[in-house]
Design a protein around this motif. Structure first.
Motif, PDB file in Angstrom:
ATOM      1  N   ILE A 202       0.605  -1.331   0.006  1.00 36.59           N
ATOM      2  CA  ILE A 202      -0.095  -0.018   0.086  1.00 36.59           C
ATOM      3  C   ILE A 202       0.860   1.118  -0.199  1.00 36.59           C
ATOM      4  O   ILE A 202       0.654   2.299  -0.790  1.00 36.59           O
ATOM      5  N   ASN A 203       2.046   1.321   0.700  1.00 32.62           N
ATOM      6  CA  ASN A 203       2.809   2.413   0.755  1.00 32.62           C
ATOM      7  C   ASN A 203       3.995   2.748   0.093  1.00 32.62           C
ATOM      8  O   ASN A 203       4.339   3.930  -0.007  1.00 32.62           O
ATOM      9  N   LEU A 204       4.556   1.631  -0.204  1.00 35.94           N
ATOM     10  CA  LEU A 204       5.993   1.739  -0.636  1.00 35.94           C
ATOM     11  C   LEU A 204       6.081   1.819  -2.329  1.00 35.94           C
ATOM     12  O   LEU A 204       7.201   1.604  -2.817  1.00 35.94           O
ATOM     13  N   ARG A 205       4.892   1.718  -3.097  1.00 31.45           N
ATOM     14  CA  ARG A 205       4.893   1.661  -4.553  1.00 31.45           C
ATOM     15  C   ARG A 205       5.753   3.087  -5.161  1.00 31.45           C
ATOM     16  O   ARG A 205       5.619   4.074  -4.509  1.00 31.45           O
ATOM     17  N   ALA A 206       6.635   2.616  -6.191  1.00 32.60           N
ATOM     18  CA  ALA A 206       7.460   3.801  -6.864  1.00 32.60           C
ATOM     19  C   ALA A 206       6.422   4.795  -7.470  1.00 32.60           C
ATOM     20  O   ALA A 206       5.174   4.330  -7.855  1.00 32.60           O
ATOM     21  N   GLY A 208       4.192   6.457 -10.074  1.00 21.00           N
ATOM     22  CA  GLY A 208       3.545   5.775 -11.278  1.00 21.00           C
ATOM     23  C   GLY A 208       3.082   4.529 -11.240  1.00 21.00           C
ATOM     24  O   GLY A 208       2.378   4.029 -12.118  1.00 21.00           O
ATOM     25  N   MET A 209       3.374   3.673  -9.982  1.00 22.23           N
ATOM     26  CA  MET A 209       2.940   2.094  -9.936  1.00 22.23           C
ATOM     27  C   MET A 209       1.757   2.338  -9.193  1.00 22.23           C
ATOM     28  O   MET A 209       1.521   2.306  -7.992  1.00 22.23           O
ATOM     29  N   THR A 210       0.633   2.709 -10.084  1.00 22.11           N
ATOM     30  CA  THR A 210      -0.747   2.590  -9.535  1.00 22.11           C
ATOM     31  C   THR A 210      -0.960   1.048  -9.141  1.00 22.11           C
ATOM     32  O   THR A 210      -0.307   0.223  -9.713  1.00 22.11           O
ATOM     33  N   PHE A 211      -2.293   0.841  -8.789  1.00 23.53           N
ATOM     34  CA  PHE A 211      -2.702  -0.373  -8.326  1.00 23.53           C
ATOM     35  C   PHE A 211      -2.908  -1.415  -9.426  1.00 23.53           C
ATOM     36  O   PHE A 211      -2.608  -2.396  -9.629  1.00 23.53           O
ATOM     37  N   PHE A 212      -3.375  -0.616 -10.456  1.00 24.38           N
ATOM     38  CA  PHE A 212      -3.600  -1.305 -11.725  1.00 24.38           C
ATOM     39  C   PHE A 212      -2.569  -1.454 -12.723  1.00 24.38           C
ATOM     40  O   PHE A 212      -2.661  -1.760 -13.967  1.00 24.38           O
ATOM     41  N   ARG A 213      -1.319  -0.944 -12.301  1.00 26.98           N
ATOM     42  CA  ARG A 213      -0.155  -1.437 -13.061  1.00 26.98           C
ATOM     43  C   ARG A 213       0.892  -2.497 -12.270  1.00 26.98           C
ATOM     44  O   ARG A 213       1.878  -2.630 -12.436  1.00 26.98           O
TER      45      ARG A 213
END
Ligand code: HEM
Ligand SMILES: [Cu+2]
Ligand SMILES: [Cu+2]
Lengths: 582, 256
Positions: A202-206, A208-213
């Motif tokens: 939930i917290n550490l996505r780069a 531009g890394m949306t959930f649907f990517r």
């Protein structure tokens, strides 16, 4: 630098590491060892089933084998005649099932791939709670030691099946108590790991890394972690009640009037079926803990080697969610013959039939991914295809068991054993082999040998089917599961030959795993250097060196696309990494 | 030179082993086919067994066809879409219409199976038909205690008839079984009747039986119940009403 500090840095780097990659590899070695231990126990089970005393000819090759085993495992053959003890047989299948489920499949799928892949694939330097992560690994060895210590105790290891149904489980010796305590420790480890995974994703996505990517393996691990958080505490509570019933004289699961070994027990007021409801409330979702990550791995590998975007990305994600939700509503399909109200049986049959729909959707989308692809049959791809084709058999046979009237006959027969091995070995384990082959170069910087890999894959595939497919036939013929000697039943008089054929296949299946071990260690030191991106894949773990440095990326990447942009028209290369603009 | 040599050796024996492995399965399958033993559903002796078998075959047909279609498609795709020089994969992310189609069709098939199953389920496990005879079966480690009510038609009275592991039933009569357990869970399994029901301590379970022809078969314990689970075997004799009464009489004489 003094000797002290080098030692402590060695400990920090390799033993008490908080680096998610090291922890993933620690999980890998531990759970592969347990996979081997569980496999060896399976060989002993097959030895007994192939040659129960009735078929054992004095001084035949097998009988001599039994006499040798008698020296190695004196507890298992007390009679001195080279005949296995029936209680020992109960320990064998109990420990085989428990070790495979709790210490091999779950840690391999969740511990290894969850730890290793999540930060790399979402573009994070590490997990949200690295120390919690370290604790979650370090709870695993004590859990294993506690459960397995039963073999060295008076009365032997746990022997009530991996389902530990009360009251049988509360009447057994200290080995069963160790089993309960060890599984509680393992559950704690799973819960800690799951908190970490959910928070990290939930917290550490780069940027531009949306959930649907997110790659599907990450979606699968994310939902698996949520299932773990919701189901495992129920198992832990149920196990604590079982522990109290076994050791403190409470009566949660024990009714009045039990007569055990001729002695009237003092319990009263307990409910035997309560254990089954609590256990399956965890363990049905747990079967999805054991398959969703493997589905994620397959969804990850098929597009890479078909050079094609994953077919129906969104339906794949929604199917995982549907499975997770429905997975909490089907538990009592394990209890159709338990004496539960038949109307309740109807509702659980309906929910179980419904859960087959998302499984079908996933299968069709995998086929859709292959359609008009440009398929490369690497070892990883072959394992992923084996996963798809064997999961189909597992899922379809689930429908027989879901139909309540048919399950009246098939429940607790070898048909169920066949079903669960097609999903757990044919599904999960082939998924694990696919994943190990695919990410080995990232983990260790070298490729596994393709030729040995394929040899191992094809032989495993053939002999897996030779062992497991006949189980359906045995079940249809009415052979009960968990049975030490089936030869006395008249309707099973003619299944001995089939059982022996399965045992021989099982020994070959066990033996060919040596190819995997050789390949693993040979490639670890001598394999072809992998480079950053040996498979020309898109996801972020391939955008850093192999193995990645501490902190994973030189600079945190920015994400511009979904994970499966292969064969985009108008580009020279047939892959478009997530972090590359354009 | 040495790598070259191992490569040749390896390619030889890998192919050999793969071939051997592939031959193993058909050979043993052939051997079994010719050994003359048929390993399949045991003979059916119960009035509802036919419906259960019918449902089993219905599911076998449906899943068999789906199995062949799916695995066949997989194989065809593997051959047709193998990587070839100069050919690229089609760039597509899927199609909503096909997603709907392959969601709805399995759903319809499964709902249909649900209805068919429910019919048989309410027949077998719904309210039992009026009973001609009642029997109490109590599991214990590791035997089946069978109790008949005797001439007064009531259980737990002076004239009850009890046996261990010997159950007799009259043919073509509806029998209501009351299932109990003294210690751990057992499961009363009659393969030839296609039914099983757990004997759970603290609960009295019920099932009904009606045999369609005389026979001698066995009662299997299908739930792990300890060391002697594998030998917890009972014997069931199905006989004419007259023979059954005679047997009851002689058992009564023995136990009183
Ligand atoms: C289409 C999907 C599925 C359906 C309809 C289905 C249905 C069932 C049913 C009804 C049972 C209980 C049968 C009985 O005990 O009489 C069962 C048992 C079992 N299933 Fe499935 N199943 C499905 C998929 C899976 C998957 C994906 C897994 C694991 C990865 C799995 C693992 C198991 C296991 C381990 C058991 C046996 C548990 C035991 O008694 O020891 N199943 N399944
Ligand atoms: Cu289940
Ligand atoms: Cu039993």
């Amino acid at each position: 630098m003094s000797v002290e500090t080098t030692r402590s840095s060695f400990l920090r780097k390799y033993i008490f590491s908080t680096d998610h990659k090291t922890i993933g590899i620690q999980f890998l070695f531990t759970s592969l060892i347990m996979l081997g231990v569980g496999g060896l126990l399976a060989m002993l089970i097959r030895l007994q089933l192939g040659w129960p005393a009735h078929y054992l000819k004095e001084q035949s090759l097998v009988h001599r084998g039994f006499l040798i085993l008698e020296k190695l495992l004196p507890g298992g053959f007390p009679s001195g005649s080279g005949i296995m003890d029936s209680g020992y047989y109960n320990m064998l299948f109990t420990m085989h099932g428990s070790i495979m489920i709790f210490f091999a499949i779950i840690p391999l799928l969740v511990g290894v791939f969850g730890n290793y892949l999540i930060p790399l694939k979402i573009g994070a330097p590490d997990m949200a709670f690295p120390r919690l992560n370290m604790v979650s690994y370090w709870l695993l060895p004590p859990a294993i030691l506690t459960v397995c210590s039963g073999f060295f105790l008076q009365g032997g290891a746990a022997a009530a099946g991996w389902t530990a149904y009360a009251p049988l489980s509360t009447t057994l010796g200290p080995g069963q108590v160790c089993w309960i305590v060890g599984v509680i420790i393992l559950g704690t480890s799973s819960i800690l790991g799951a908190i970490n995974y959910v928070t990290t994703i939930i917290n550490l996505r780069a940027p531009g890394m949306t959930f649907f990517r997110l790659p599907l393996s990450i979606w699968a691990l994310f939902i698996t972690a949520i299932i773990t958080l919701m189901a495992t505490p129920v198992l832990a509570s149920a196990l604590i009640l079982l522990l109290l019933d076994s050791t403190a004289g409470t009566s949660f699961f024990l009714p009045a009037g039990l007569i055990i070994d001729g002695v009237l027990q003092p319990n009263s007021g307990g409910q035997v079926l309560l254990w089954q409801h609590l256990f399956w409330f965890y363990s049905h979702p747990a079967v999805y803990i054991m398959i969703l990550p493997a589905m994620g791995i397959a969804s990850e590998i098929l597009p890479v080697f078909a050079r094609k975007p994953l077919f129906g990305y969104h339906s794949m994600v929604y199917a995982i969610m549907a499975i997770a939700v429905l997975g909490f509503m089907v538990w009592a399909h394990h209890m159709f013959t338990s004496g539960m109200n038949p109307t309740l049986g109807t509702s659980f049959m309906l929910s179980t039939l419904v859960i087959a729909v998302p499984s079908a959707i996933k299968t069709f989308n995998w086929l859709g991914t292959l359609w008009r692809g440009s398929i490369r049959l690497t070892t990883a791809m072959c394992h992923a295809l084996a996963f798809v084709s064997m999961f189909v058999i597992g899922g379809l046979t689930g429908i027989f068991a879901a139909s309540t009237p048919v399950d009246l006959y098939l429940h607790d027969t070898y048909f169920i054993v066949g079903h669960l091995h097609y999903v757990l070995f044919g599904g999960s384990l082939f998924g694990i082999f696919a994943g190990i082959t695919f990410w080995f170069p990232k983990m260790f910087g070298r490729l596994l040998n393709e030729r040995l890999g394929k040899l191992h894959m094809i032989l495993t595939f053939i002999f897996f089917n030779a062992v497991m497919f006949p189980m359906f036939i045995l079940g249809i013929a009415g052979m009960p599961r968990r049975i030490y000697d089936y030869t006395q039943y008249a309707h099973l008089a003619h299944v001995g030959g089939l059982n022996r054929m399965m045992s021989v296949s099982a020994f070959i299946l066990g033996a060919v795993q040596v190819i995997f071990i050789i390949n693993f260690f040979w490639s670890l030191f001598r394999g072809k250097p992998a480079g950053e991106n040996p498979w020309q894949a898109n996801t972020l773990e391939w955008a850093t060196s192999s193995p990645p440095p501490h902190g994973n990326f030189k600079a945190i990447p920015t994400v511009y696309h979904g994970p499966y942009e292969y064969s985009v028209p108008g580009r020279k290369q047939d892959w478009l990494p997530q972090h590359v603009k354009g | 030179m040495i790598p070259q040599f191992t490569k040749i050796l390896l390619s030889g024996w890998t192919k050999g082993i793969m071939l051997g492995g592939c031959l193993f399965v058909p050979t043993t399958a052939w051997a079994f086919g010719h050994s003359g033993v048929r390993v399949w559903l045991p003979e059916n002796l119960s009035i509802y067994g036919k419906s259960i078998d019918g449902l089993f075959y219905l599911i076998l047909w449906i899943t068999g066809i789906i199995f062949a279609l799916v695995e066949g498609t997989l194989l065809v795709f593997l051959f047709r879409y193998r990587a070839r020089a100069g050919k690229t994969a089609t760039y597509t992310h899927g199609n909503n219409l096909v997603e709907v189609i392959w969601t709805v069709i399995p759903a319809i098939i499964l709902v249909f199976l649900g209805f068919q199953s429910q019919k048989v389920w309410s027949y077998v496990r719904g309210n039992p038909p009026p009973a001609d005879l009642e029997v109490q079966v109590t599991g214990e480690q590791f035997a089946w205690n069978i109790r008949y009510p005797g001439t007064d038609g009531r259980f737990d009275t002076e004239d009850d008839i009890t046996t261990i592991n010997q159950m007799h039933l009259p043919v073509n009569q509806t029998v209501l079984v009351h299932l109990k357990s003294k210690d751990v869970i057992h499961s009363f399994f009659l393969p030839h009747f296609r039914i099983k029901q757990d004997a759970v301590p603290g609960i009295t379970g019920h099932l009904w039986l009606e045999a369609t022809q005389p026979a001698n078969v066995e009662i299997v314990c299908a739930e792990l119940c300890g060391l002697g689970h594998y030998r917890m075997r009972g014997f069931l004799t199905i006989e004419s009403a007259q023979a059954f009464q005679d047997w009851l009489g002689s058992e009564y004489g023995d136990s009183h």
